[in-house]
Design a protein around this motif. Structure first.
Motif, PDB file in Angstrom:
ATOM      1  N   LYS A 150       0.846  -1.189   0.000  1.00  0.00           N
ATOM      2  CA  LYS A 150       0.000   0.000   0.000  1.00  0.00           C
ATOM      3  C   LYS A 150       0.889   1.248   0.000  1.00  0.00           C
ATOM      4  O   LYS A 150       1.829   1.346   0.778  1.00  0.00           O
ATOM      5  N   GLY A 151       0.571   2.190  -0.865  1.00  0.00           N
ATOM      6  CA  GLY A 151       1.260   3.469  -0.812  1.00  0.00           C
ATOM      7  C   GLY A 151       0.669   4.341   0.283  1.00  0.00           C
ATOM      8  O   GLY A 151      -0.539   4.297   0.527  1.00  0.00           O
ATOM      9  N   VAL A 152       1.508   5.087   0.979  1.00  0.00           N
ATOM     10  CA  VAL A 152       1.010   6.044   1.980  1.00  0.00           C
ATOM     11  C   VAL A 152       0.414   7.225   1.214  1.00  0.00           C
ATOM     12  O   VAL A 152       1.132   7.968   0.546  1.00  0.00           O
ATOM     13  N   GLN A 153      -0.889   7.405   1.330  1.00  0.00           N
ATOM     14  CA  GLN A 153      -1.593   8.324   0.440  1.00  0.00           C
ATOM     15  C   GLN A 153      -1.513   9.785   0.853  1.00  0.00           C
ATOM     16  O   GLN A 153      -1.595  10.677   0.007  1.00  0.00           O
ATOM     17  N   THR A 154      -1.373  10.063   2.133  1.00  0.00           N
ATOM     18  CA  THR A 154      -1.364  11.468   2.557  1.00  0.00           C
ATOM     19  C   THR A 154       0.037  11.898   2.979  1.00  0.00           C
ATOM     20  O   THR A 154       0.752  11.163   3.673  1.00  0.00           O
ATOM     21  N   ALA A 155       0.398  13.089   2.577  1.00  0.00           N
ATOM     22  CA  ALA A 155       1.730  13.611   2.877  1.00  0.00           C
ATOM     23  C   ALA A 155       1.944  13.764   4.374  1.00  0.00           C
ATOM     24  O   ALA A 155       3.044  13.513   4.882  1.00  0.00           O
TER      25      ALA A 155
END
Length: 426
Positions: A150-155
């Protein structure tokens, strides 16, 4: 004690004959010739290396034991010449708390035949915006932190994770995937996807998150490690970031080094992995990056699945390819024997670089005082990669049928043989 006779080891980039004496878990003597009345293994001129190190594997237990178990995954690692692996946290339950990390590490130690270090999850269940208790997970022994798969979606989540991971002086390992750019894609967005009438995944899904993360890594000082680099743009960004002083390391998988989307001629889910196979230009870029050190190491992303799952169409089958049993053979054959890379460089990328980057206790040289985690490879004779011989439950690889050199003959962990090619028990 035990003695390995007539092996060849790397000394200053050259293969030289040496005998190696092991006492318990350590190497106690390395000489041109050793005479000792102890059990002896005749290497017959095969290449003796430190055990390979893989910082990116999926052993599927607990939660998905029909795909792989810690026992079968670690046996596959030993068959590939690996003595130390780092296991990703996409399990069920996810090791996203100190208690779960501790429990998982106990399970790894109990069931594994090689050294298995454990990742902790960056955030709850790999998808939460709330960062896990990084400090306590590190205290329990988590080797590094990742939401792999899973990519970390929020900065902001990534920023807070980097701050926390920097405090415990561990690597943060990023699976780069911007969900807003995926659009239900299953392979690289390029001509071959159009030809096969399959939805594509743009390389921007990887490189845009990478650009964001490199800026955040520079601001926080965290050791930021990029998983399975697949695009030319990503290589260029990492190269620039290193020049700017960002503490970044990177890995590339064997399949991205050896294959491109042009090799996908039919709807064959054995070629379905995440990130997907990219263009020939991307493949050439990651090879060049590995050669010049922009990409620090090779990591297999060993991702076994059930045969029925991978027999489905590209649209329905899961992402993932096995690799831990075939990686050294493939890379030695296609990169070293072809003259693209030296054997010394390959070993550096598969042993020394991961040990240094992840601050592992494994040994990086066959020398007195070093741990007896060793692998013996046959560089002279060819074999055909066969699913029937694999120790992994997963046979999901497009490399079956390839002719390769570099078969693992024996693997030692802490001075004990954990794989012997000649044994009928393997």
């Amino acid at each position: 004690m035990q003695l390995i006779k007539n092996a060849k080891i790397l000394v200053h980039g050259k293969l030289v004959k040496r005998d190696v004496l092991i006492d318990g878990k350590r190497i106690v003597q390395v000489e041109e010739s050793i005479t000792s009345e102890v059990p002896t293994y005749d290497a017959q001129g095969a290449f003796l290396s430190n055990g390979l190190v893989d910082v990116h594997v999926h052993f599927r237990e607990p939660g998905f034991e029909y795909k792989e178990t810690i026992a079968t995954g670690s046996q596959a690692a030993a068959r590939g010449g690996f003595t130390t692996v780092l296991a990703m946290p996409n399990l069920n339950p996810v090791p996203d708390t100190p208690e779960r990390v501790a429990k998982q590490m106990t399970l790894n130690d109990h069931n594994g035949v090689v050294h298995i270090a454990q990742y902790g999850a960056i955030s709850g269940d790999l998808v939460s915006d709330t960062v896990s208790n990084i400090e306590e997970m590190a205290h329990q022994g988590a080797i590094a932190f990742s939401n792999d798969g899973k990519g970390v979606q929020t900065a902001d989540t990534m920023l807070q994770a980097m701050i926390a991971v920097a405090k415990v002086n561990k690597p943060l390992v990023a699976h780069l995937e911007d969900d807003s750019l995926i659009h239900s894609g299953v392979m690289n967005a390029w001509k071959q996807a159009e030809s096969l009438n399959l939805p594509g995944i743009t390389g921007l899904a990887e490189s845009t998150q990478l650009a964001r993360d490199l800026v955040l890594a520079h601001a926080t000082g965290v050791h930021y490690h990029v998983a399975h680099v697949s695009t030319k743009t990503s290589v260029e960004l990492i190269r620039l970031a290193k020049l700017k002083g960002v503490h970044v390391t990177a890995e590339v998988s064997p399949h991205h080094l050896l294959l491109s989307d042009s090799d996908m001629l039919t709807d064959d889910a054995l070629f379905k992995m995440n990130p997907p196979l990219r263009t020939s230009e991307d493949r050439e870029a990651v090879v060049a990056g590995l050669l010049d050190g922009t990409i620090d190491m090779v990591a297999t992303d060993h991702a076994p699945h059930g045969a029925e799952e991978k027999a489905k169409s590209f649209l329905e089958a899961p992402f993932g390819i096995t690799g831990i049993e075939t990686s050294f053979q493939l890379l030695y054959t296609k990169l070293v024997k072809s003259g693209i890379m030296t054997l010394e460089t390959l070993i550096n990328r598969m042993v020394k670089a991961p040990i240094q980057a992840f601050n592992l206790e494994a040994s990086a040289s066959v020398a007195v005082g070093q741990s007896a985690d060793l692998a013996l490879f046959d560089l002279e004779h060819s074999t055909i990669i066969s699913a029937d011989q694999m120790a992994s439950k997963g046979k999901n690889t497009p490399f079956i049928g390839w002719k390769v050199f570099g078969t693992t003959l024996v693997t030692w962990v802490d001075g004990q043989i954990v794989y012997d090619h000649a044994s009928k028990n393997n």
